[in-house]
Design an enzyme around this catalytic site. Structure first.
Site, PDB file in Angstrom:
ATOM      1  N   HIS A 476       0.825  -1.212   0.000  1.00  7.71           N
ATOM      2  CA  HIS A 476       0.000   0.000   0.000  1.00  7.71           C
ATOM      3  C   HIS A 476       0.864   1.270   0.000  1.00  7.71           C
ATOM      4  O   HIS A 476       0.632   2.176   0.802  1.00  7.71           O
ATOM      5  CB  HIS A 476      -0.907   0.024   1.244  1.00  7.71           C
ATOM      6  CG  HIS A 476      -1.881  -1.093   1.325  1.00  7.71           C
ATOM      7  ND1 HIS A 476      -2.501  -1.460   2.507  1.00  7.71           N
ATOM      8  CD2 HIS A 476      -2.357  -1.942   0.378  1.00  7.71           C
ATOM      9  CE1 HIS A 476      -3.312  -2.478   2.292  1.00  7.71           C
ATOM     10  NE2 HIS A 476      -3.239  -2.787   0.995  1.00  7.71           N
ATOM     11  N   PRO A 477       1.859   1.394  -0.868  1.00  7.96           N
ATOM     12  CA  PRO A 477       2.685   2.604  -0.832  1.00  7.96           C
ATOM     13  C   PRO A 477       1.881   3.842  -1.205  1.00  7.96           C
ATOM     14  O   PRO A 477       1.008   3.799  -2.079  1.00  7.96           O
ATOM     15  CB  PRO A 477       3.780   2.317  -1.861  1.00  7.96           C
ATOM     16  CG  PRO A 477       3.178   1.322  -2.795  1.00  7.96           C
ATOM     17  CD  PRO A 477       2.277   0.474  -1.950  1.00  7.96           C
TER      18      PRO A 477
END
Length: 559
Positions: A476-477
Protein backbone atom coordinates in the site's frame (compact mmCIF):
# COMPACT_ATOMS: atom_id res chain seq x y z
CA UNK A 1 17.63 6.54 -30.33
CA UNK A 2 15.72 8.51 -32.94
CA UNK A 3 13.38 11.35 -32.06
CA UNK A 4 9.98 12.21 -33.54
CA UNK A 5 7.33 14.78 -32.84
CA UNK A 6 3.70 13.74 -32.56
CA UNK A 7 0.30 15.35 -32.78
CA UNK A 8 -1.05 17.15 -29.76
CA UNK A 9 -3.76 16.24 -27.29
CA UNK A 10 -5.77 18.19 -24.75
CA UNK A 11 -4.83 15.88 -21.88
CA UNK A 12 -1.99 13.41 -21.50
CA UNK A 13 -2.38 10.89 -18.69
CA UNK A 14 0.85 9.13 -17.73
CA UNK A 15 0.10 5.72 -16.23
CA UNK A 16 -2.93 3.52 -16.92
CA UNK A 17 -3.31 2.27 -13.38
CA UNK A 18 -6.30 2.67 -11.09
CA UNK A 19 -6.45 6.46 -11.34
CA UNK A 20 -5.32 6.71 -14.97
CA UNK A 21 -8.09 4.45 -16.26
CA UNK A 22 -10.74 6.32 -14.26
CA UNK A 23 -9.64 9.66 -15.67
CA UNK A 24 -9.26 8.37 -19.22
CA UNK A 25 -12.92 7.39 -19.08
CA UNK A 26 -14.20 10.55 -17.41
CA UNK A 27 -12.14 13.08 -19.39
CA UNK A 28 -13.15 11.52 -22.71
CA UNK A 29 -16.82 10.75 -21.97
CA UNK A 30 -18.31 13.96 -23.42
CA UNK A 31 -16.36 13.57 -26.67
CA UNK A 32 -14.97 17.10 -26.52
CA UNK A 33 -11.37 16.62 -25.36
CA UNK A 34 -8.64 14.62 -27.08
CA UNK A 35 -7.17 12.35 -24.41
CA UNK A 36 -4.00 10.28 -24.54
CA UNK A 37 -3.37 7.52 -21.99
CA UNK A 38 0.21 6.22 -21.84
CA UNK A 39 1.17 2.96 -20.12
CA UNK A 40 4.64 1.45 -19.82
CA UNK A 41 3.23 -2.07 -19.44
CA UNK A 42 1.07 -4.25 -21.65
CA UNK A 43 -2.62 -4.80 -22.14
CA UNK A 44 -4.51 -6.77 -19.49
CA UNK A 45 -6.46 -8.50 -22.27
CA UNK A 46 -3.51 -10.70 -23.19
CA UNK A 47 -4.52 -13.74 -25.26
CA UNK A 48 -2.44 -16.29 -23.33
CA UNK A 49 -1.96 -14.72 -19.90
CA UNK A 50 -4.96 -12.43 -19.42
CA UNK A 51 -6.80 -15.08 -17.37
CA UNK A 52 -4.20 -14.61 -14.63
CA UNK A 53 -5.51 -11.08 -14.18
CA UNK A 54 -9.23 -11.71 -14.53
CA UNK A 55 -9.49 -14.90 -12.44
CA UNK A 56 -9.58 -13.78 -8.78
CA UNK A 57 -7.94 -16.88 -7.30
CA UNK A 58 -5.03 -16.60 -9.74
CA UNK A 59 -3.72 -13.41 -8.15
CA UNK A 60 -0.43 -14.98 -7.05
CA UNK A 61 0.61 -15.39 -10.71
CA UNK A 62 0.80 -11.69 -11.65
CA UNK A 63 1.74 -10.76 -8.10
CA UNK A 64 4.92 -12.77 -8.44
CA UNK A 65 5.73 -12.37 -12.13
CA UNK A 66 7.56 -9.66 -14.04
CA UNK A 67 5.16 -9.97 -16.98
CA UNK A 68 2.62 -7.56 -15.46
CA UNK A 69 4.64 -6.26 -12.55
CA UNK A 70 7.41 -3.71 -11.95
CA UNK A 71 8.78 -6.16 -9.36
CA UNK A 72 10.34 -3.52 -7.14
CA UNK A 73 12.43 -4.15 -4.04
CA UNK A 74 13.31 -1.73 -1.27
CA UNK A 75 16.74 -0.93 -0.02
CA UNK A 76 17.87 -3.12 2.92
CA UNK A 77 15.72 -2.34 5.94
CA UNK A 78 17.97 -1.76 8.95
CA UNK A 79 15.13 -2.46 11.42
CA UNK A 80 14.20 -5.70 9.66
CA UNK A 81 17.58 -7.44 9.77
CA UNK A 82 18.70 -5.65 6.59
CA UNK A 83 16.19 -7.52 4.46
CA UNK A 84 14.97 -6.08 1.17
CA UNK A 85 11.18 -5.96 0.99
CA UNK A 86 9.31 -7.02 -2.12
CA UNK A 87 7.13 -4.21 -3.53
CA UNK A 88 4.99 -5.46 -6.45
CA UNK A 89 3.33 -2.72 -8.51
CA UNK A 90 1.20 -3.25 -11.59
CA UNK A 91 2.88 -2.75 -14.98
CA UNK A 92 -0.20 -3.34 -17.13
CA UNK A 93 -3.47 -1.66 -18.04
CA UNK A 94 -5.26 -1.32 -14.73
CA UNK A 95 -1.98 -1.00 -12.86
CA UNK A 96 -2.01 -2.45 -9.37
CA UNK A 97 -5.78 -2.95 -9.54
CA UNK A 98 -4.91 -5.75 -12.01
CA UNK A 99 -2.62 -7.62 -9.62
CA UNK A 100 -3.82 -6.74 -6.10
CA UNK A 101 -5.80 -8.72 -3.53
CA UNK A 102 -9.16 -7.16 -4.51
CA UNK A 103 -10.16 -6.05 -0.98
CA UNK A 104 -12.46 -3.04 -1.45
CA UNK A 105 -12.02 -0.83 1.63
CA UNK A 106 -12.50 2.93 1.84
CA UNK A 107 -10.88 3.54 5.20
CA UNK A 108 -12.29 5.50 8.10
CA UNK A 109 -14.20 8.79 7.87
CA UNK A 110 -11.50 10.33 10.07
CA UNK A 111 -8.90 9.74 7.35
CA UNK A 112 -10.56 12.20 5.01
CA UNK A 113 -11.54 14.77 7.63
CA UNK A 114 -7.91 14.64 8.72
CA UNK A 115 -6.79 15.34 5.15
CA UNK A 116 -9.11 18.35 5.03
CA UNK A 117 -7.79 19.59 8.39
CA UNK A 118 -4.33 19.93 6.82
CA UNK A 119 -5.48 22.86 4.68
CA UNK A 120 -7.09 20.81 1.91
CA UNK A 121 -10.67 21.99 1.29
CA UNK A 122 -12.91 19.53 -0.51
CA UNK A 123 -11.51 16.38 1.07
CA UNK A 124 -13.77 15.81 4.07
CA UNK A 125 -15.56 12.50 4.50
CA UNK A 126 -18.82 14.17 3.49
CA UNK A 127 -17.24 15.48 0.28
CA UNK A 128 -15.54 12.18 -0.61
CA UNK A 129 -18.49 9.88 0.11
CA UNK A 130 -20.47 10.78 -3.06
CA UNK A 131 -17.45 9.84 -5.17
CA UNK A 132 -17.00 6.55 -3.36
CA UNK A 133 -20.64 5.79 -4.13
CA UNK A 134 -20.28 6.95 -7.73
CA UNK A 135 -17.48 4.46 -8.38
CA UNK A 136 -19.18 1.27 -7.21
CA UNK A 137 -22.06 -1.03 -8.01
CA UNK A 138 -22.55 -3.22 -4.94
CA UNK A 139 -24.49 -6.47 -5.09
CA UNK A 140 -25.82 -6.03 -1.56
CA UNK A 141 -27.93 -3.29 -0.06
CA UNK A 142 -27.61 0.12 -1.72
CA UNK A 143 -27.88 2.76 1.00
CA UNK A 144 -26.87 6.25 2.01
CA UNK A 145 -23.35 4.80 2.29
CA UNK A 146 -23.21 2.47 -0.70
CA UNK A 147 -23.50 2.94 -4.46
CA UNK A 148 -25.35 0.69 -6.87
CA UNK A 149 -24.75 2.13 -10.33
CA UNK A 150 -21.00 2.72 -10.66
CA UNK A 151 -18.44 1.03 -12.93
CA UNK A 152 -16.74 -1.13 -10.28
CA UNK A 153 -18.68 -4.29 -9.44
CA UNK A 154 -18.39 -4.94 -5.70
CA UNK A 155 -19.49 -8.11 -3.91
CA UNK A 156 -19.26 -9.23 -0.30
CA UNK A 157 -17.45 -12.47 0.44
CA UNK A 158 -19.79 -15.45 0.64
CA UNK A 159 -17.54 -18.46 -0.02
CA UNK A 160 -18.73 -21.27 2.28
CA UNK A 161 -15.49 -22.07 4.09
CA UNK A 162 -16.22 -22.72 7.80
CA UNK A 163 -13.00 -20.97 8.80
CA UNK A 164 -14.38 -17.55 7.89
CA UNK A 165 -17.35 -17.70 10.24
CA UNK A 166 -15.27 -19.34 12.98
CA UNK A 167 -12.74 -16.50 12.75
CA UNK A 168 -15.44 -13.81 12.92
CA UNK A 169 -17.12 -15.52 15.88
CA UNK A 170 -13.76 -15.83 17.64
CA UNK A 171 -13.28 -12.10 17.24
CA UNK A 172 -16.58 -11.51 19.00
CA UNK A 173 -15.61 -13.95 21.74
CA UNK A 174 -12.42 -11.92 22.22
CA UNK A 175 -14.54 -8.84 22.90
CA UNK A 176 -14.66 -7.15 19.50
CA UNK A 177 -17.86 -6.22 17.64
CA UNK A 178 -19.10 -7.77 14.42
CA UNK A 179 -19.81 -5.57 11.43
CA UNK A 180 -21.88 -6.31 8.35
CA UNK A 181 -20.28 -3.56 6.24
CA UNK A 182 -16.79 -2.14 6.74
CA UNK A 183 -17.65 0.59 4.21
CA UNK A 184 -20.95 1.49 5.84
CA UNK A 185 -22.08 2.66 9.24
CA UNK A 186 -19.73 0.46 11.26
CA UNK A 187 -16.08 0.38 10.27
CA UNK A 188 -14.83 -1.27 13.45
CA UNK A 189 -15.21 -4.99 14.00
CA UNK A 190 -14.82 -8.47 12.50
CA UNK A 191 -16.68 -9.37 9.33
CA UNK A 192 -16.66 -10.16 5.62
CA UNK A 193 -14.79 -7.88 3.23
CA UNK A 194 -16.21 -6.24 0.15
CA UNK A 195 -14.25 -7.30 -2.93
CA UNK A 196 -13.97 -5.70 -6.36
CA UNK A 197 -15.15 -8.95 -7.92
CA UNK A 198 -18.39 -9.43 -9.86
CA UNK A 199 -19.71 -12.33 -11.97
CA UNK A 200 -16.60 -14.22 -10.92
CA UNK A 201 -14.25 -11.66 -12.48
CA UNK A 202 -11.72 -9.19 -11.10
CA UNK A 203 -13.13 -5.69 -11.50
CA UNK A 204 -9.88 -3.88 -12.19
CA UNK A 205 -10.02 -0.29 -13.40
CA UNK A 206 -9.10 -1.31 -16.95
CA UNK A 207 -12.10 -3.63 -17.21
CA UNK A 208 -14.52 -1.34 -15.35
CA UNK A 209 -13.51 2.09 -16.65
CA UNK A 210 -11.20 1.79 -19.66
CA UNK A 211 -12.80 -1.01 -21.65
CA UNK A 212 -16.17 0.83 -22.03
CA UNK A 213 -14.27 3.90 -23.32
CA UNK A 214 -11.86 2.14 -25.67
CA UNK A 215 -13.91 2.71 -28.83
CA UNK A 216 -14.21 6.47 -28.33
CA UNK A 217 -12.48 8.29 -31.19
CA UNK A 218 -11.19 10.98 -28.83
CA UNK A 219 -9.33 8.50 -26.57
CA UNK A 220 -5.92 7.15 -27.62
CA UNK A 221 -4.20 4.41 -25.61
CA UNK A 222 -0.49 3.69 -25.96
CA UNK A 223 0.96 0.63 -24.21
CA UNK A 224 4.59 -0.41 -24.02
CA UNK A 225 5.54 3.25 -23.85
CA UNK A 226 7.78 4.77 -21.19
CA UNK A 227 7.56 8.46 -20.34
CA UNK A 228 11.08 9.75 -20.00
CA UNK A 229 10.20 13.23 -18.77
CA UNK A 230 7.64 16.01 -18.82
CA UNK A 231 8.26 18.79 -21.32
CA UNK A 232 8.15 22.40 -20.12
CA UNK A 233 8.14 25.85 -21.61
CA UNK A 234 9.42 27.83 -18.67
CA UNK A 235 7.39 26.40 -15.80
CA UNK A 236 4.38 25.34 -17.88
CA UNK A 237 4.01 21.65 -18.73
CA UNK A 238 3.44 21.31 -22.47
CA UNK A 239 3.69 17.56 -23.02
CA UNK A 240 5.90 14.54 -22.48
CA UNK A 241 8.91 12.87 -24.02
CA UNK A 242 8.16 9.18 -24.44
CA UNK A 243 10.24 6.15 -25.40
CA UNK A 244 8.89 3.21 -27.35
CA UNK A 245 10.98 0.62 -29.17
CA UNK A 246 14.07 2.78 -28.48
CA UNK A 247 12.47 5.69 -30.29
CA UNK A 248 11.97 9.00 -28.49
CA UNK A 249 8.89 11.03 -29.27
CA UNK A 250 7.64 14.39 -28.05
CA UNK A 251 3.88 14.52 -27.55
CA UNK A 252 2.12 17.80 -26.79
CA UNK A 253 -0.72 18.54 -24.38
CA UNK A 254 -2.60 21.81 -24.80
CA UNK A 255 -4.39 21.66 -21.43
CA UNK A 256 -2.71 19.43 -18.85
CA UNK A 257 -0.31 16.60 -18.19
CA UNK A 258 -1.57 14.27 -15.44
CA UNK A 259 0.77 11.87 -13.68
CA UNK A 260 -0.89 8.67 -12.47
CA UNK A 261 2.07 6.34 -12.16
CA UNK A 262 1.61 5.56 -8.48
CA UNK A 263 3.66 6.11 -5.36
CA UNK A 264 6.90 4.94 -7.01
CA UNK A 265 6.65 6.01 -10.64
CA UNK A 266 5.07 9.45 -10.23
CA UNK A 267 7.86 10.86 -8.03
CA UNK A 268 10.41 9.20 -10.30
CA UNK A 269 8.93 10.96 -13.35
CA UNK A 270 8.80 14.31 -11.55
CA UNK A 271 12.43 13.98 -10.52
CA UNK A 272 13.52 13.02 -14.04
CA UNK A 273 11.67 16.12 -15.25
CA UNK A 274 13.51 18.49 -12.92
CA UNK A 275 10.93 18.81 -10.15
CA UNK A 276 12.28 17.88 -6.75
CA UNK A 277 15.13 18.64 -4.38
CA UNK A 278 17.30 20.98 -6.44
CA UNK A 279 20.60 19.94 -4.88
CA UNK A 280 19.94 16.24 -5.49
CA UNK A 281 18.82 16.91 -9.06
CA UNK A 282 21.92 18.96 -9.88
CA UNK A 283 24.12 16.20 -8.45
CA UNK A 284 22.66 13.88 -11.10
CA UNK A 285 22.88 16.46 -13.87
CA UNK A 286 19.11 17.00 -14.12
CA UNK A 287 18.18 20.60 -15.06
CA UNK A 288 16.00 22.06 -12.28
CA UNK A 289 12.53 23.28 -13.27
CA UNK A 290 11.12 23.66 -9.76
CA UNK A 291 12.73 23.12 -6.36
CA UNK A 292 10.21 20.98 -4.43
CA UNK A 293 11.95 19.21 -1.56
CA UNK A 294 8.96 16.99 -0.80
CA UNK A 295 8.96 15.07 -4.08
CA UNK A 296 9.65 11.45 -3.19
CA UNK A 297 9.53 12.10 0.55
CA UNK A 298 6.81 11.16 3.07
CA UNK A 299 6.55 7.65 1.54
CA UNK A 300 4.28 5.47 3.68
CA UNK A 301 3.14 1.85 3.63
CA UNK A 302 1.37 -0.55 5.95
CA UNK A 303 3.73 -3.01 7.63
CA UNK A 304 2.52 -6.58 7.36
CA UNK A 305 3.22 -9.34 9.85
CA UNK A 306 1.32 -12.58 10.34
CA UNK A 307 0.23 -15.32 12.73
CA UNK A 308 0.18 -18.75 11.07
CA UNK A 309 -1.71 -21.78 12.41
CA UNK A 310 -1.69 -25.43 11.40
CA UNK A 311 -5.25 -26.56 10.74
CA UNK A 312 -6.60 -29.79 12.21
CA UNK A 313 -9.27 -30.22 9.52
CA UNK A 314 -8.85 -30.45 5.72
CA UNK A 315 -10.84 -27.29 5.01
CA UNK A 316 -8.04 -25.03 3.75
CA UNK A 317 -6.72 -24.42 0.23
CA UNK A 318 -3.65 -26.59 0.80
CA UNK A 319 -4.55 -29.12 -1.91
CA UNK A 320 -6.19 -26.67 -4.32
CA UNK A 321 -3.03 -26.42 -6.39
CA UNK A 322 -2.55 -30.18 -6.78
CA UNK A 323 -3.93 -32.30 -9.63
CA UNK A 324 -6.79 -33.12 -10.10
CA UNK A 325 -8.14 -30.38 -7.78
CA UNK A 326 -6.56 -27.56 -9.76
CA UNK A 327 -8.00 -28.99 -12.99
CA UNK A 328 -11.51 -29.20 -11.50
CA UNK A 329 -11.29 -25.67 -10.10
CA UNK A 330 -10.14 -24.30 -13.45
CA UNK A 331 -12.81 -26.19 -15.37
CA UNK A 332 -15.58 -24.92 -13.08
CA UNK A 333 -14.27 -21.38 -13.28
CA UNK A 334 -13.86 -21.16 -17.04
CA UNK A 335 -17.18 -22.90 -17.65
CA UNK A 336 -19.36 -20.99 -15.19
CA UNK A 337 -17.19 -18.36 -13.39
CA UNK A 338 -18.01 -20.03 -10.08
CA UNK A 339 -16.27 -22.06 -7.40
CA UNK A 340 -12.95 -21.55 -5.63
CA UNK A 341 -11.49 -19.79 -8.66
CA UNK A 342 -14.07 -17.00 -8.48
CA UNK A 343 -12.84 -15.48 -5.20
CA UNK A 344 -9.49 -14.32 -3.91
CA UNK A 345 -10.18 -16.07 -0.55
CA UNK A 346 -9.19 -13.10 1.62
CA UNK A 347 -12.88 -12.79 2.38
CA UNK A 348 -12.81 -12.06 6.10
CA UNK A 349 -10.93 -9.60 8.24
CA UNK A 350 -11.18 -6.98 10.92
CA UNK A 351 -10.45 -3.44 12.00
CA UNK A 352 -9.78 -3.24 15.70
CA UNK A 353 -8.15 -1.21 18.48
CA UNK A 354 -4.90 -2.42 19.97
CA UNK A 355 -5.64 -0.45 23.17
CA UNK A 356 -8.95 0.32 24.82
CA UNK A 357 -8.14 4.03 25.01
CA UNK A 358 -7.64 4.36 21.25
CA UNK A 359 -10.08 6.74 19.59
CA UNK A 360 -10.17 4.77 16.32
CA UNK A 361 -9.29 1.25 15.17
CA UNK A 362 -5.56 1.25 14.57
CA UNK A 363 -4.97 -2.24 13.17
CA UNK A 364 -6.30 -4.47 10.40
CA UNK A 365 -6.60 -8.22 9.81
CA UNK A 366 -6.66 -10.07 6.51
CA UNK A 367 -7.73 -13.66 7.26
CA UNK A 368 -6.70 -16.30 4.69
CA UNK A 369 -7.62 -20.03 4.75
CA UNK A 370 -4.15 -21.11 3.60
CA UNK A 371 -0.56 -20.68 4.73
CA UNK A 372 1.32 -18.06 2.70
CA UNK A 373 5.11 -18.00 2.48
CA UNK A 374 7.43 -15.64 0.61
CA UNK A 375 4.61 -13.48 -0.78
CA UNK A 376 2.89 -16.56 -2.18
CA UNK A 377 5.92 -17.75 -4.11
CA UNK A 378 6.25 -20.92 -2.01
CA UNK A 379 3.35 -23.38 -1.73
CA UNK A 380 2.63 -24.67 1.83
CA UNK A 381 3.35 -28.23 2.94
CA UNK A 382 0.27 -28.71 5.14
CA UNK A 383 -3.22 -27.50 5.94
CA UNK A 384 -3.19 -24.16 7.68
CA UNK A 385 -4.55 -20.61 7.86
CA UNK A 386 -3.24 -17.24 8.91
CA UNK A 387 -4.00 -13.65 9.75
CA UNK A 388 -2.03 -10.79 8.27
CA UNK A 389 -1.83 -7.96 10.79
CA UNK A 390 -0.90 -4.37 10.07
CA UNK A 391 -0.98 -1.05 11.95
CA UNK A 392 -3.21 1.36 10.07
CA UNK A 393 -1.65 4.79 10.63
CA UNK A 394 2.14 4.43 10.69
CA UNK A 395 4.30 7.30 11.84
CA UNK A 396 7.32 6.13 9.85
CA UNK A 397 8.06 7.60 6.43
CA UNK A 398 10.52 6.71 3.70
CA UNK A 399 11.58 8.08 0.33
CA UNK A 400 11.85 7.56 -3.42
CA UNK A 401 15.05 8.86 -5.02
CA UNK A 402 16.61 8.56 -8.45
CA UNK A 403 19.27 5.92 -8.86
CA UNK A 404 20.23 7.44 -12.21
CA UNK A 405 18.69 9.47 -15.02
CA UNK A 406 17.72 6.29 -16.87
CA UNK A 407 13.90 6.02 -16.61
CA UNK A 408 14.12 2.24 -17.00
CA UNK A 409 16.30 1.84 -13.92
CA UNK A 410 14.33 1.29 -10.74
CA UNK A 411 14.59 4.18 -8.29
CA UNK A 412 15.95 3.90 -4.77
CA UNK A 413 13.05 2.86 -2.53
CA UNK A 414 13.85 3.48 1.13
CA UNK A 415 10.76 2.29 2.97
CA UNK A 416 12.19 3.03 6.45
CA UNK A 417 9.38 1.16 8.19
CA UNK A 418 9.00 0.76 11.95
CA UNK A 419 11.11 3.82 12.68
CA UNK A 420 9.17 4.81 15.80
CA UNK A 421 8.35 3.15 19.10
CA UNK A 422 4.62 3.55 18.46
CA UNK A 423 4.82 1.70 15.14
CA UNK A 424 6.59 -1.15 16.92
CA UNK A 425 4.00 -1.16 19.70
CA UNK A 426 1.06 -1.31 17.29
CA UNK A 427 2.63 -4.17 15.34
CA UNK A 428 3.58 -6.10 18.46
CA UNK A 429 0.18 -5.64 20.10
CA UNK A 430 -1.60 -6.62 16.88
CA UNK A 431 0.19 -9.98 16.98
CA UNK A 432 -0.74 -10.47 20.64
CA UNK A 433 -4.42 -9.77 19.89
CA UNK A 434 -4.41 -12.10 16.89
CA UNK A 435 -3.05 -14.92 19.01
CA UNK A 436 -5.79 -14.24 21.55
CA UNK A 437 -8.48 -14.46 18.84
CA UNK A 438 -7.09 -17.81 17.67
CA UNK A 439 -7.29 -19.16 21.25
CA UNK A 440 -11.05 -18.61 21.47
CA UNK A 441 -13.56 -21.46 21.49
CA UNK A 442 -14.81 -20.83 17.95
CA UNK A 443 -11.34 -21.61 16.56
CA UNK A 444 -10.54 -24.61 18.73
CA UNK A 445 -12.04 -27.18 16.31
CA UNK A 446 -9.60 -25.96 13.65
CA UNK A 447 -6.39 -25.13 15.52
CA UNK A 448 -3.80 -27.89 15.66
CA UNK A 449 -0.77 -25.77 16.54
CA UNK A 450 0.68 -22.30 16.20
CA UNK A 451 3.42 -22.40 13.57
CA UNK A 452 4.50 -18.75 13.57
CA UNK A 453 5.53 -16.88 15.62
CA UNK A 454 5.49 -20.26 17.45
CA UNK A 455 4.95 -21.22 21.09
CA UNK A 456 8.56 -20.38 21.98
CA UNK A 457 7.89 -16.72 21.17
CA UNK A 458 6.57 -15.30 24.43
CA UNK A 459 8.12 -12.00 25.48
CA UNK A 460 7.92 -8.61 23.78
CA UNK A 461 11.55 -9.04 22.79
CA UNK A 462 10.72 -12.41 21.22
CA UNK A 463 7.86 -10.88 19.23
CA UNK A 464 10.05 -7.99 18.10
CA UNK A 465 12.66 -10.45 16.85
CA UNK A 466 9.96 -12.32 14.93
CA UNK A 467 8.84 -9.07 13.32
CA UNK A 468 12.42 -8.27 12.31
CA UNK A 469 12.76 -11.69 10.71
CA UNK A 470 9.43 -11.89 8.91
CA UNK A 471 7.61 -8.58 8.42
CA UNK A 472 6.89 -7.34 4.91
CA UNK A 473 4.50 -4.67 3.71
CA UNK A 474 0.85 -4.73 2.59
CA UNK A 475 1.66 -3.34 -0.87
CA UNK A 476 0.00 0.00 0.00
CA UNK A 477 2.68 2.60 -0.83
CA UNK A 478 1.39 6.16 -0.75
CA UNK A 479 1.99 9.84 0.01
CA UNK A 480 5.31 10.32 -1.83
CA UNK A 481 4.01 13.42 -3.69
CA UNK A 482 1.57 14.51 -1.04
CA UNK A 483 -1.12 17.17 -1.09
CA UNK A 484 -0.74 19.71 1.69
CA UNK A 485 0.38 23.13 2.78
CA UNK A 486 3.60 22.46 4.71
CA UNK A 487 7.09 22.82 3.28
CA UNK A 488 7.26 19.15 2.25
CA UNK A 489 3.97 19.23 0.35
CA UNK A 490 4.04 18.95 -3.43
CA UNK A 491 0.39 19.44 -4.45
CA UNK A 492 -2.44 21.79 -3.58
CA UNK A 493 -5.97 20.61 -2.78
CA UNK A 494 -6.72 20.30 -6.51
CA UNK A 495 -3.71 18.00 -6.95
CA UNK A 496 -1.82 20.62 -8.94
CA UNK A 497 1.97 20.61 -8.60
CA UNK A 498 3.24 23.66 -6.74
CA UNK A 499 5.31 26.15 -8.73
CA UNK A 500 4.37 24.96 -12.22
CA UNK A 501 1.35 25.15 -14.49
CA UNK A 502 -0.54 22.48 -16.40
CA UNK A 503 0.61 19.55 -14.24
CA UNK A 504 -1.24 17.40 -11.70
CA UNK A 505 -0.56 14.16 -9.87
CA UNK A 506 -3.55 11.89 -9.32
CA UNK A 507 -2.80 8.57 -7.61
CA UNK A 508 -1.88 7.17 -4.18
CA UNK A 509 1.26 9.31 -4.06
CA UNK A 510 -1.00 12.37 -3.64
CA UNK A 511 -2.48 11.13 -0.35
CA UNK A 512 -1.50 13.52 2.48
CA UNK A 513 -1.42 10.51 4.79
CA UNK A 514 -1.97 6.80 4.26
CA UNK A 515 -5.61 5.82 4.74
CA UNK A 516 -6.84 3.25 7.27
CA UNK A 517 -7.00 0.21 5.05
CA UNK A 518 -6.48 -0.97 1.48
CA UNK A 519 -5.76 1.74 -1.07
CA UNK A 520 -7.56 0.75 -4.29
CA UNK A 521 -11.00 2.16 -3.40
CA UNK A 522 -9.60 5.49 -2.10
CA UNK A 523 -7.52 6.01 -5.25
CA UNK A 524 -10.59 5.33 -7.40
CA UNK A 525 -12.49 7.95 -5.42
CA UNK A 526 -9.62 10.45 -5.73
CA UNK A 527 -9.55 10.00 -9.50
CA UNK A 528 -13.31 10.50 -9.79
CA UNK A 529 -13.00 13.76 -7.83
CA UNK A 530 -9.97 14.87 -9.83
CA UNK A 531 -11.78 14.31 -13.14
CA UNK A 532 -14.49 16.73 -12.08
CA UNK A 533 -11.86 19.25 -10.99
CA UNK A 534 -10.01 19.00 -14.30
CA UNK A 535 -13.22 19.40 -16.32
CA UNK A 536 -14.25 22.41 -14.24
CA UNK A 537 -17.35 20.69 -12.94
CA UNK A 538 -19.00 21.52 -9.65
CA UNK A 539 -18.05 18.89 -7.09
CA UNK A 540 -20.77 16.46 -6.09
CA UNK A 541 -23.01 17.48 -3.18
CA UNK A 542 -21.49 16.47 0.19
CA UNK A 543 -23.27 13.73 2.10
CA UNK A 544 -22.60 13.53 5.83
CA UNK A 545 -23.39 10.09 7.21
CA UNK A 546 -21.50 9.35 10.45
CA UNK A 547 -19.69 6.14 11.25
CA UNK A 548 -20.68 4.40 14.46
CA UNK A 549 -17.49 5.31 16.29
CA UNK A 550 -16.92 8.82 14.96
CA UNK A 551 -18.21 12.35 15.30
CA UNK A 552 -16.61 14.90 12.99
CA UNK A 553 -18.06 17.73 15.10
CA UNK A 554 -15.11 17.45 17.48
CA UNK A 555 -12.12 18.98 15.68
CA UNK A 556 -9.83 18.35 18.66
CA UNK A 557 -9.81 14.76 17.49
CA UNK A 558 -7.94 15.74 14.36
CA UNK A 559 -4.28 14.75 14.56
Amino acid sequence: MTRKSSKGFDYIIVGAGTAGCVMANRLSEDGQAQVLLIEAGRSDRNLFHGWQLSMPAALTYPLNSKRFNWYYETEPQTRLNNRRLYWPRGKVLGGSSSINGMVWIRGHAWDYDNWASKGLPGWTWAECLPYFKKSESRNKKVSEYRGGYGPIGVTIGEYPNPLFEAYIEAGQQAGFPRTEDFNGYQFEGFGRFDMNIAQGRRQNSSFAYLKPATARPNLTIMTGTMVNRILFEGTTATGVESIRDREKREIRASSEVILSGGAVNSPQTLLLSGIGNADELRALGVPVVQNLKGVGRNLQDHVNSSVKMECSQPVTLYKANAFPNNFKIGLQYFARKTGPGATMHTEAGAFFKTRDDMFLPDAQHHFIPILVFDNGRTWPDRHGFQCHVCPLRPESTGSIKLRSTDPFEHPIISADVLATDEDWRMTRDSIKITREVFRRDAMKPFVKAELFPGPHVKTDEDIDNYIRESATTCYHPSSSVKMGTDEMSCLNHEMKVYGVEGLRVVDASAMPQLNSGNTNAPVTMMAEKAADMIRGRVQMTPEWHPLADYEATKPERMA
